[in-house]
Write a protein that holds these residues in place. Structure first.
Motif, PDB file in Angstrom:
ATOM      1  N   ASP A 132       0.993  -1.241  -0.024  1.00  0.00           N
ATOM      2  CA  ASP A 132       0.007  -0.034  -0.010  1.00  0.00           C
ATOM      3  C   ASP A 132       0.861   1.228   0.072  1.00  0.00           C
ATOM      4  O   ASP A 132       1.717   1.445   1.096  1.00  0.00           O
ATOM      5  N   LYS A 133       0.733   1.752  -1.259  1.00  0.00           N
ATOM      6  CA  LYS A 133       1.826   3.059  -1.425  1.00  0.00           C
ATOM      7  C   LYS A 133       1.591   4.056   0.009  1.00  0.00           C
ATOM      8  O   LYS A 133       2.776   4.520   0.396  1.00  0.00           O
ATOM      9  N   ASN A 134       0.448   4.253   0.083  1.00  0.00           N
ATOM     10  CA  ASN A 134       0.125   5.356   1.477  1.00  0.00           C
ATOM     11  C   ASN A 134       0.830   5.003   2.619  1.00  0.00           C
ATOM     12  O   ASN A 134       1.361   5.723   3.472  1.00  0.00           O
ATOM     13  N   LEU A 135       0.218   3.744   3.022  1.00  0.00           N
ATOM     14  CA  LEU A 135       0.817   3.202   4.198  1.00  0.00           C
ATOM     15  C   LEU A 135       2.426   3.015   4.390  1.00  0.00           C
ATOM     16  O   LEU A 135       3.111   3.546   5.378  1.00  0.00           O
ATOM     17  N   TYR A 136       3.140   2.828   2.937  1.00  0.00           N
ATOM     18  CA  TYR A 136       4.386   2.594   3.201  1.00  0.00           C
ATOM     19  C   TYR A 136       5.161   3.863   3.228  1.00  0.00           C
ATOM     20  O   TYR A 136       6.064   4.171   3.791  1.00  0.00           O
TER      21      TYR A 136
END
Ligand code: HEM
Length: 363
Positions: free
Chosen positions: A236-240
């Motif tokens: 998950d781009k945002n979580l990362y």
């Protein structure tokens, strides 16, 4: 006129080398026996730093550009092996200096002020070329770390900061890892299923464990929620991005996935060298940490909690650098995402063939 044969001493410039130990205590009229050891050990370190930089520069050269020749990878691994052997020597060398007692050190210590190992330009070049970021450095007084160097050295060190470090070159190389997505096989979907199964198994084991009281069970289950979120962040781009923002990760998400694929499928012939290389990065990083720890313990036994000749808080400053100054932490942290060999998704035959060594007889 006959040409003089090259001699051992001429070749190694021994006159220069062996004439380069000038004891400050002798100059001040009161020679201290142990100062010779103090000088020689620092000079030996600087020679080995020079060799490390020589290896590192050649590796950086091989990683420049958008393509790394496969045959170069073997050379990189050999050079890293050499750096690692030198580092082991550097850690052990501290023991020689520990034969000097604090009282003997005090006999000449004041004559060294304000010089300090903190001014080792080559040490800073190694740090920067590996990928240490200026903003991650533990502050030393109110000054930037290069301020204690003369103008030339300061420029050299500042020039070595930035985009051409081993960390950033490797990050780009890992982002280019092929095989991650093939038309008929999305590896990551299969991996996520395997991870979910592993987590469910672990949760089941916690719930069935009769040794746990309610509180322990609840806290173990909570820990698994956080582990699940760590896995989710991988995809998950945002979580990362949040992990990166909070300083928990430095390596890009794409490079992390590349490195993880290499770690998981290390048994495939084509990934064996990349896997060795990733392991070496962890070794190099941890050996620097070992050196930092060994050095700070040396400092503690020599001067206790006195301030350093360079003006830092001494042991306290060095302890913090040993904890924080790490470049390849993310590579060791990949172990968080490793799943058992038996749970690895089976690779399609076509992909397995690409990852292996095979003959196409008569082609
Ligand atoms: C009696 C032995 C030694 C003592 C008491 C000592 C003390 C210190 C202290 C107190 C510092 C922090 C900066 C300062 O305030 O000066 C420092 C930094 C440093 N010393 Fe030593 N040192 C010793 C031996 C060595 C040796 C053998 C080396 C080998 C090159 C070395 C390399 C360094 C380096 C590279 C730093 C900078 C570390 C950093 O900023 O992360 N020191 N030392």
């Amino acid at each position: 006129m006959t040409k003089k044969n090259l001699s051992y001493g001429d070749y190694l410039k021994l006159d220069q080398l062996l004439g380069s130990q000038t004891l400050k205590s002798t100059e001040s009229g009161n020679s201290v026996h142990d100062e010779m050891l103090f000088i020689i050990i620092h000079q030996a370190y600087e020679l080995w730093f020079k060799q490390i930089l020589h290896e590192l520069d050649s590796v950086l050269d091989m990683f420049k550009g958008n393509y790394v020749q496969e045959e170069n990878l073997g050379t990189v691994v050999t050079r890293f092996d050499r750096i690692i052997e030198i580092q082991k020597l550097l850690v052990n060398q501290i023991g020689i200096l520990e034969t000097m007692t604090p009282m003997d050190f005090l006999e000449f210590r004041d004559l060294l002020t304000p010089s300090s190992g903190f001014q080792s330009t080559q040490f800073r070049l190694i740090e920067n070329k590996l990928g240490m970021q200026a903003e991650d450095r533990i502050q030393y007084g109110k000054q930037r770390y290069n301020k204690s160097l003369d103008e030339d050295d300061s420029k050299k060190v500042l020039d070595s900061e930035g985009d051409f470090s081993l960390f950033s070159m490797l990050e780009k190389w890992l982002e280019r890892t092929p095989f991650l997505q093939m038309d008929e096989f999305n590896f990551w979907t299969s991996y996520q299923t395997a991870v979910e199964e592993m987590i469910q198994n672990d949760i089941k084991r916690i719930k069935e464990n009769t040794q746990f009281d309610e509180v322990t069970q609840a806290s173990s289950l909570k820990q698994y929620e956080s582990i699940r979120r760590t896995y989710e962040a991988l995809f998950d781009k945002n979580l990362y991005a949040q992990l990166q923002k909070d300083g928990h990760r430095r390596l890009s998400q794409k490079a992390t996935l590349g490195a993880l694929f290499i770690q998981l499928y290390r048994d495939e012939p084509i990934l064996q060298l990349p896997h060795r290389l990733l392991t070496q990065l962890i070794n190099i990083d941890q050996l620097f940490t070992s050196w930092r720890n060994r050095h700070r313990l040396l400092v503690f036994r020599m001067i206790g909690v006195k301030i350093g000749t360079g003006g830092s808080t001494g042991h306290a400053y060095l302890k913090k650098t040993a904890e924080k100054h790490s470049v390849f932490r993310d590579f060791a942290n990949l172990s968080t995402y490793i799943i058992p060999r038996s749970s690895l998704p089976t690779l399609p035959q076509e992909l397995k063939k690409e990852l292996g060594f095979y003959f196409t007889y008569g082609k």
